[in-house]
Design an enzyme around this catalytic site. Structure first.
Site, PDB file in Angstrom:
ATOM      1  N   LYS A 119       0.856  -1.184   0.000  1.00 44.67           N
ATOM      2  CA  LYS A 119       0.000   0.000   0.000  1.00 44.67           C
ATOM      3  C   LYS A 119       0.892   1.234   0.000  1.00 44.67           C
ATOM      4  O   LYS A 119       1.940   1.263   0.656  1.00 44.67           O
ATOM      5  CB  LYS A 119      -0.905  -0.020   1.235  1.00 44.67           C
ATOM      6  CG  LYS A 119      -1.940   1.103   1.285  1.00 44.67           C
ATOM      7  CD  LYS A 119      -2.861   0.926   2.487  1.00 44.67           C
ATOM      8  CE  LYS A 119      -3.879   2.054   2.579  1.00 44.67           C
ATOM      9  NZ  LYS A 119      -4.812   1.878   3.720  1.00 44.67           N
ATOM     10  N   SER A 179     -10.701   1.031   6.588  1.00 50.81           N
ATOM     11  CA  SER A 179      -9.955   1.137   5.340  1.00 50.81           C
ATOM     12  C   SER A 179      -9.600  -0.177   4.673  1.00 50.81           C
ATOM     13  O   SER A 179      -9.199  -0.186   3.513  1.00 50.81           O
ATOM     14  CB  SER A 179      -8.665   1.933   5.571  1.00 50.81           C
ATOM     15  OG  SER A 179      -8.959   3.288   5.773  1.00 50.81           O
ATOM     16  N   SER A 216      -9.494   3.175   2.596  1.00 52.55           N
ATOM     17  CA  SER A 216      -8.346   3.730   1.897  1.00 52.55           C
ATOM     18  C   SER A 216      -7.468   2.674   1.214  1.00 52.55           C
ATOM     19  O   SER A 216      -6.584   3.028   0.419  1.00 52.55           O
ATOM     20  CB  SER A 216      -7.470   4.526   2.872  1.00 52.55           C
ATOM     21  OG  SER A 216      -6.878   3.699   3.845  1.00 52.55           O
TER      22      SER A 216
END
Length: 475
Positions: A76, A175, A151
């Site tokens: 990520k 997220s 996210s």
């Protein structure tokens, strides 16, 4: 004939260990899919093909083999990796190239994994949608008109589209679970303290933790085992007698008492409207658990004052970012709003919020104590079009995120584990998911229950892009 990406991560590992598949072949397969298909999805912000193939070449078949040996993943874009641009979804870091690799990436490397690059995230991971000023939005592979959530939107979209077998993510208010439910895969938020290198214990309110995203519950459990065991930590949660999480995913299930609620702690502050499909997913899961012989009870839960509590915690978290006034003019409006609102809080307000968070944690654990797991909707609304979330009026955009996913953030405040898993499809064939919340340190139990749902539901369809030979529609 199934293609390599049709295999689960566990099946790919078996083929790698048997010598039927090499790490180079597997990495090359996924890199080819990323090159062809990701322009339509926007899951990646950086693809490190040369480094990935060199890494794959270095994994000698006779050398040490970790739990992820030869298996591709991606970092990520909040996680630093030496020599690879790490932008944090922000124009402020457009040219940042770290010199060191963070633990979240290093642990997967040490397990034998192969990073293929960086998955997209909103600016600093602050929102439940993945749309930024530094690149294209991340889209739902089922319908590229829609966003993928956030996210960890890039990670979820990549797994859903068959661009990765699994992916690490992080979850400070939903997220992992929000994008997983949006694109129809499995996403697991561990208990506070479960993953040593991203435990949540070093942040205000203990919100953000690391966890896995995958197509199957067993694949998610495989990655969680690596994340939870990757670093020693004096505060890491270790439930007595709990073995590897992969065992829980594969073992037969025993009787469980499951509470069911569609109440969210935002109900008294926001206009929360549960979509009929989201409610139907809960009904499907309830029937499946009842037919399996579990005790299933609808229960009443009426938390109060949560909206003000979480809004304060989120502002506090943002206020810790070291941004100058000039930089606040460059970042996105919601980032600037959260930082400024957080810096305006008084010391008394901060202390009151932390005390309220501890009280909410105790009250929630007590309310859920009679159940092995609590079943809720995963999302309140269906996937929304790219651009639906208001990015200029920060307060409005924040409210929209709450309306979309009101069942997520309170789990972080309570420090509990939770998993989302698809259980049926809507009229267009898009998966519909539910959330299972466990007791503190109770990952094994909710993994086992989610795996049982998965087995009873049976295989669900893949998105249309799964078998595509082209990049599909352009933005």
């Amino acid at each position: 004939m199934p293609e390599l990406h049709d295999l689960t991560a566990i099946e790919q590992l078996a083929a790698l260990h048997a010598g039927d598949l090499s790490p180079v072949e597997l990495a090359a397969h996924y890199l080819d899919r990323i090159a062809r298909l990701d322009p339509a999805i926007g899951a990646f912000v950086e693809v490190t093909a040369d480094a990935a193939l060199a890494r794959a070449e270095s994994l000698a078949p006779t050398g040490p083999r970790g739990a992820l040996w030869g298996l591709p993943f991606a970092d990520k874009d909040l996680v630093p990796r030496a020599g690879v641009p790490t932008r944090y979804g922000s124009r402020l870091h457009a040219d940042l190239v770290p010199e060191t690799t963070g633990d979240q990436a290093a642990v997967l490397d040490e397990a034998g994994g192969i990073s293929l690059g960086k998955t997209s995230t909103p600016e600093f991971g602050l929102t439940g949608y993945t749309e930024t000023l530094i690149g294209p939005p991340t889209r739902d592979p089922w319908n590229t008109d829609n966003g993928a959530g956030g996210s960890s939107g890039g990670a979820a979209a990549a797994v859903a589209a068959g661009l990765l077998p699994l992916a690490p993510g992080s979850d400070g208010g939903g997220s992992i679970r929000i994008p997983a439910a949006t694109v129809g895969i499995v996403g697991l938020k561990p208990s506070r303290g479960r993953v040593p290198f991203a435990s949540g214990l070093d942040s205000p309110g203990g919100l953000p933790v690391a966890g896995p995203l995958a197509r199957t519950v067993a694949d998610a459990a495989l990655l969680l085992d690596v994340q939870a065991g990757g670093r020693p930590h004096p505060f890491a949660t270790r439930a007595p007698g709990e073995g590897p999480f992969i065992d829980a995913a594969l073992a037969p299930q025993t009787f469980a008492r499951i509470g069911v609620t569609t109440v969210s702690p935002w109900d008294d502050a926001e206009d929360i409207r549960l979509d009929p499909d989201a409610a139907r997913a809960v009904e499907v899961a309830t029937v499946l658990f009842t037919d399996a012989g579990h005790g299933v009870d609808v229960f009443t839960w009426r938390p109060e004052g949560y909206a003000a509590l979480f809004t304060t915690l989120w502002r506090m978290s943002a206020a810790r970012m070291d941004l100058t006034d000039q930089q606040l003019e460059i970042v996105e409006p919601i980032t600037a709003w959260l930082v400024r609102e957080g810096r305006a809080l008084s010391g008394v307000q901060v202390l009151d919020a932390l005390a309220a968070a501890s009280a909410f944690e105790r009250a929630t654990i007590e309310a859920f104590a009679s159940f092995d797991a609590v079943l809720t909707p995963a999302l309140a609304l269906p996937p929304q079009p790219v651009g639906w979330f208001n990015r200029t009026d920060a307060a409005r955009g924040f409210a929209q995120q709450v309306q979309y996913a009101p069942y997520s953030s309170f789990v972080n405040v309570a420090g509990l584990p939770a998993i989302v898993v698809p259980v049926t499809v809507d009229r267009a064939g898009h998966p519909l998911s539910v959330q299972l919340i466990g007791r503190p340190g109770g990952e094994a139990r909710i993994i086992a229950l989610a795996a049982e749902l998965e087995r009873r539901v049976g295989p669900l369809p893949h998105p249309p892009i799964w078998h595509s030979d082209t990049a599909g529609p352009e933005e």
